[in-house]
Design an enzyme around this catalytic site. Structure first.
Site, PDB file in Angstrom:
ATOM      1  CG  ASP A   1      35.929  74.161  49.937  1.00  0.00           C
ATOM      2  OD1 ASP A   1      35.000  74.987  49.975  1.00  0.00           O
ATOM      3  OD2 ASP A   1      36.046  73.207  50.736  1.00  0.00           O
TER       4      ASP A   1
ATOM      5  CE1 TYR B   1      33.026  66.700  46.543  1.00  0.00           C
ATOM      6  CE2 TYR B   1      31.404  65.150  47.406  1.00  0.00           C
ATOM      7  CZ  TYR B   1      31.746  66.429  47.004  1.00  0.00           C
ATOM      8  OH  TYR B   1      30.815  67.435  47.071  1.00  0.00           O
TER       9      TYR B   1
ATOM     10  NE  ARG C   1      35.988  71.981  53.870  1.00  0.00           N
ATOM     11  CZ  ARG C   1      35.534  73.142  54.343  1.00  0.00           C
ATOM     12  NH1 ARG C   1      36.265  73.833  55.210  1.00  0.00           N
ATOM     13  NH2 ARG C   1      34.370  73.621  53.953  1.00  0.00           N
TER      14      ARG C   1
END
Length: 303
Positions: free
Chosen positions: A47, A75, A181
């Site tokens: 993103d 991540y 997310r």
């Protein structure tokens, strides 16, 4: 009449440390111009608000993109507690608020619920296609995408810090298709509050880690010095867990023609491999699979 510029064929991987603010496609375009590459693609979307590892494939390396996209990822991310946003990240509109803030003990107690094979509903603002249309296009047009829950794999999830009551930082190691997310949203709900991803940095994609990554600024400097191609990694670098097969000249010729070659006694340790990287004198020839006593071409390379 101006002579047409003759470009040097570009083949290999460029592991970009993507900066914040660029889409993956925009980042690919900038690198493509610096390298003067023709055929190119990226191995896994990041993103605009995310930074970190974005594997970029050029030339024959584009044939290996599916293998990179199937690889594990890691991540580092920050959750901002107390607000729900429609995009599940800092870019979206606030849709709910909650004054509750989880403690360190509560967070650590909840994390095991999100390790292993878990059900996860992707964000409405995602690139998933629904009847041929991207979910984010439906959401941006004011619609409500019907996102279906699916199984994803999370190998490890760790709380790495709590800078203040409103924020907590994490590290996650996961399989294909896991949305950070969604993880942040679901973890917040499990803790009796709401939350969204405030910062996100991808630190690994398959075999590619930050140690192998280069920034756009550094790549640009190399480009000005005529040395940008030195940042490229070999095709083989994307397949560190796939065994190799060294070919004779005649075997390479047969595979390049799409023909099979016999599995010989010295190849016995390769017969159980799902896929094999075949090369001749250091030049990639094909991905092959062992079948019925032969090595058969799965994907050929052209150099």
């Amino acid at each position: 009449m101006r002579k047409r510029k003759i470009s040097t064929p570009v083949h290999g991987w460029l592991v970009l440390d993507k900066p914040v603010g660029l889409t993956s496609t925009q980042a690919l375009g900038k690198v493509r111009r610096i390298l003067d590459g023709d055929k190119a693609g990226h191995g896994g979307t990041l993103d605009p608000l995310a930074t970190g590892i974005l594997p970029l494939a050029f030339g024959e390396a584009t044939k290996l993109i599916p293998y990179i996209m199937d690889g594990d990822k890691e991540y580092e991310f920050t959750i901002r507690w107390g607000e729900q946003r429609d995009t599940d990240d800092a870019e979206g509109k606030v849709t709910a608020k909650n004054d509750s803030r989880p403690t360190e003990a509560e967070i650590k107690s909840a994390l095991p619920n999100f390790v292993g094979t878990v059900q996860q509903t992707p964000p409405a603002f995602s690139a998933i296609k629904l009847q041929g249309e991207r979910a984010y296009d439906i959401a941006r047009a004011g619609g409500t995408p019907e996102m279906k829950s699916r199984a994803v794999t999370i190998h490890a999830l760790e709380l790495t810090g709590m800078p203040d009551a409103d924020h907590a930082t994490f590290h996650v190691h996961c399989g294909k298709g896991m949305y950070v997310r969604s993880l942040a949203r679901d973890l917040a709900l499990k803790l009796g509050t709401c939350g969204y991803v405030n910062t996100l940095r991808r630190t690994r994609v398959g075999p590619f880690a930050l140690q192998a990554a280069i920034s756009l600024e550094k790549l640009g400097e190399l480009g000005h010095n005529g040395a940008a191609l030195t940042a490229l990694l070999a095709l083989r670098s994307a397949l560190d867990d796939i065994p190799g097969l060294t070919l004779s000249a005649s075997e390479a010729q047969r595979l390049r023609a799409g023909q099979s070659i016999l599995i010989r006694p010295q190849h016995g340790d390769l017969t159980s491999a799902a896929i094999i990287f075949a090369e001749h004198q250091g030049v990639p020839v094909a991905l092959v699979e062992p079948k019925a006593g032969e090595f058969r071409v799965v994907r050929g390379f052209h150099f």
